[in-house]
Design a protein around this motif. Structure first.
Motif, PDB file in Angstrom:
ATOM      1  N   ASN A   1       0.716  -1.427   0.025  1.00  0.00           N
ATOM      2  CA  ASN A   1      -0.039   0.182   0.163  1.00  0.00           C
ATOM      3  C   ASN A   1       0.680   1.107   0.142  1.00  0.00           C
ATOM      4  O   ASN A   1       0.297   2.275  -0.223  1.00  0.00           O
ATOM      5  N   THR A   2       2.043   1.272   0.580  1.00  0.00           N
ATOM      6  CA  THR A   2       3.101   2.382   0.510  1.00  0.00           C
ATOM      7  C   THR A   2       3.051   2.796  -0.896  1.00  0.00           C
ATOM      8  O   THR A   2       3.194   3.624  -1.338  1.00  0.00           O
TER       9      THR A   2
ATOM     10  N   ASN B   1      -0.260   3.841  -2.612  1.00  0.00           N
ATOM     11  CA  ASN B   1      -0.709   5.173  -2.482  1.00  0.00           C
ATOM     12  C   ASN B   1       0.103   6.332  -2.992  1.00  0.00           C
ATOM     13  O   ASN B   1      -0.215   7.217  -3.435  1.00  0.00           O
ATOM     14  N   LYS B   2       1.350   5.928  -3.094  1.00  0.00           N
ATOM     15  CA  LYS B   2       2.257   6.952  -3.711  1.00  0.00           C
ATOM     16  C   LYS B   2       2.022   7.388  -5.154  1.00  0.00           C
ATOM     17  O   LYS B   2       1.952   8.290  -5.643  1.00  0.00           O
TER      18      LYS B   2
ATOM     19  N   ARG C   1      -1.049   6.677  -6.752  1.00  0.00           N
ATOM     20  CA  ARG C   1      -2.283   7.118  -6.656  1.00  0.00           C
ATOM     21  C   ARG C   1      -2.066   8.750  -6.526  1.00  0.00           C
ATOM     22  O   ARG C   1      -2.789   9.324  -7.155  1.00  0.00           O
ATOM     23  N   ASN C   2      -1.489   9.078  -5.534  1.00  0.00           N
ATOM     24  CA  ASN C   2      -1.363  10.433  -5.073  1.00  0.00           C
ATOM     25  C   ASN C   2      -0.422  11.373  -5.874  1.00  0.00           C
ATOM     26  O   ASN C   2      -0.979  12.475  -6.247  1.00  0.00           O
ATOM     27  N   GLU C   3       0.482  10.948  -6.528  1.00  0.00           N
ATOM     28  CA  GLU C   3       1.296  11.394  -7.194  1.00  0.00           C
ATOM     29  C   GLU C   3       1.252  11.516  -8.704  1.00  0.00           C
ATOM     30  O   GLU C   3       1.739  12.407  -9.496  1.00  0.00           O
TER      31      GLU C   3
ATOM     32  N   GLY D   1      -1.704   9.947 -10.050  1.00  0.00           N
ATOM     33  CA  GLY D   1      -3.069   9.824 -10.516  1.00  0.00           C
ATOM     34  C   GLY D   1      -3.463   8.529 -10.841  1.00  0.00           C
ATOM     35  O   GLY D   1      -4.457   8.401 -11.798  1.00  0.00           O
TER      36      GLY D   1
ATOM     37  N   ASN E   1      -4.570   4.617 -10.495  1.00  0.00           N
ATOM     38  CA  ASN E   1      -4.946   3.629  -9.456  1.00  0.00           C
ATOM     39  C   ASN E   1      -4.463   2.215  -9.997  1.00  0.00           C
ATOM     40  O   ASN E   1      -4.653   1.799 -11.354  1.00  0.00           O
TER      41      ASN E   1
END
Length: 491
Positions: A93-94, A97-98, A100-102, A104, A106
């Motif tokens: 997940n680390t 999530n990185k 997805r957040n940086e 965009g 999935n």
């Protein structure tokens, strides 16, 4: 689905991307294929399965570049899946999530059976066979899909991968332990009834493609195309032994292994050889497609049970679409091809499979004109060899290419077929096919799609035209015919 779609597959060893463009309802073509050896699972199996910082950084940076390519090609939809490395890692997940957040993006982590299913869907639709077992060797796991009568009946994922074996056994030179480990995992397959395991394997993944390249070279195979390449296991098992016995990278190079495979080829060969032996496999078909194409096909075929319609060939349809070949002319030539083949059946005595190939060659003959009007048949030949990518035996695509090359020309001679002779039918068959496509194209020389009947009597083929067409009447007598057949035009 969007017209241009990007599919990204994050594997334990390599990350791959394809960008595909739809040309009609089911047809598509490849715009881009990119691979990056990010080795995202490097070091994880000796660190409680956790992804390491350097590996995650490599994968993140590669994803950035992949997305740049995707945007440049105006892709409107991106599907990203991850397999063994991320589904096994406690800290996955680390990374997810990185990204997805940086970026965009999935990432969808799929389980082993779903990964096997996607490989099965790709092979089922894009390999010319309807009963086989897919084997997809990855860095962390190997997936199997059982296909019988054109349906996927079972999907299995086993934790035997090249990176996993390297870190757990090969680095410690514990080959006996590796053997026991693989055999124990394979019990899930070998415990099945013997008659439930197909004797043909469709091999997916970089290891199996690398092995096939070596086998092709050792056998002087005439076609430099991996997808659909088929070989007998018993005749080529010595090559697996050569790789496993290689002392160093120089030895691997001498065998024909590329540099980027040095670090995993022994482990991959070890796994594949063990599988082939345990399952008593007779034949291997090499697949150039896998999870990425399976994900794409599952999307575009979601309303048709993830299968192309009966008698639909995606390569033929895609070429007709992309070269904007007139549908009415194509349909006319295809229908005429059937009539000519059927009318001459009593004298040529060819297998019905050649009827289908004659139809395809007749429909596609003109695409070379778009590439180079002069010597268009030669241009079409070269393009067909590589352009009929999916759902074609190598022998079929070579036969279609030669039919077109010798259309509206003299009949081919043995010397004309020497380069591909191992993949072609005998000279008599090729001469009949050349004559029939030449006759078909000559009848429609003025592109008026004339109504015509074909009647065979006493080895004479009467061509009844609805009305006089000078070009047809003047050119047909010039056609070279196979021995024992004469052609006459009647109005």
């Amino acid at each position: 689905m969007a017209k241009v779609t990007t599919i990204i597959d994050i594997g334990s060893n390599s990350m791959r991307m394809v960008v595909l463009e739809k040309s009609s309802r089911f047809a598509f073509n490849l715009l881009n294929e990119t691979k990056s050896r990010v080795k995202i699972s490097e070091g994880c199996y000796e660190n409680n399965g956790n992804l390491q910082e350097a590996a995650m950084r490599r994968a993140f940076n590669s994803l950035q570049s992949f997305l740049n390519i995707s945007r440049a090609l105006k892709s409107r939809k991106t599907i990203c899946v991850a397999t063994s490395a991320l589904r096994d890692a406690p800290n996955a997940n680390t990374f997810i999530n990185k990204v997805r957040n940086e970026l965009g993006l999935n990432i969808r982590v799929i389980d082993g059976p779903k990964e096997a299913y996607y490989g099965g869907i790709a092979a089922l639709n894009l390999i010319h066979e309807n009963e086989f077992l897919t084997v997809d060797i990855g860095g962390g796991s190997t997936e199997f899909a059982f296909v019988k009568n054109g349906e996927i009946t079972k999907c299995v994922s086993l934790d035997i991968g090249t990176v996993r074996l390297n870190e757990l056994f090969f680095r410690k030179e514990n080959l006996e332990g590796a053997k026991d480990f693989v055999l124990e995992k394979l019990k899930e397959l070998t415990d099945l009834k013997e008659d439930s395991i197909p004797q043909t394997i469709v091999g997916i993944g970089g290891t199996i493609r690398a092995l096939s390249k070596v086998i092709m070279a050792k056998n002087n195979y005439p076609l430099d195309i991996l997808h659909g390449f088929t070989y007998e296991v018993n005749l080529n098992s010595y090559i697996f032994d050569m790789i496993l016995e290689a002392k160093d990278n120089h030895s691997l190079k001498e065998i024909g292994i590329k540099k980027d495979r040095y670090d995993t080829i022994k482990e991959g060969t070890f796994i594949f050889k063990t599988i082939l032996e345990q399952l008593n496999t007779k034949t291997v078909i090499t697949s150039g497609v896998g999870v990425r194409e399976g994900v794409y096909l599952s999307d575009i075929l979601r309303n048709s049970n993830c299968k192309f319609p009966h008698n639909f060939n995606v390569s033929v349809r895609s070429l007709l679409d992309r070269f904007e070949i007139c549908p009415k002319q194509s349909a006319y030539l295809g229908n005429n091809a059937k009539q000519i083949f059927d009318a001459l059946q009593d004298v040529h005595n060819l297998d019905k499979k050649y009827r289908a190939l004659l139809v395809i060659a007749s429909k596609l003959h003109s695409l070379g004109s778009s590439l180079n009007f002069y010597k268009s048949n030669d241009s079409t030949f070269d393009f067909i060899i590589s352009g009929l990518s999916y759902d074609f035996l190598h022998s079929s695509r070579v036969t279609v290419a030669h039919m077109i090359k010798f259309s509206k020309k003299r009949l081919p001679k043995k010397k004309d077929l020497e380069q591909y002779s191992s993949l072609l039918p005998n000279i008599e068959t090729m001469q009949w096919l050349s004559f029939m496509i030449s006759l078909n194209l000559t009848i429609n020389q003025d592109m008026s799609k004339p109504k015509v009947d074909f009647i065979l009597k006493d080895n004479k083929l009467k061509i009844n035209l609805e009305k006089p067409i000078y070009l047809v009447q003047s050119e047909i007598p010039k056609l070279q015919t196979p021995k024992g057949i004469k052609v006459k035009v009647e109005i």
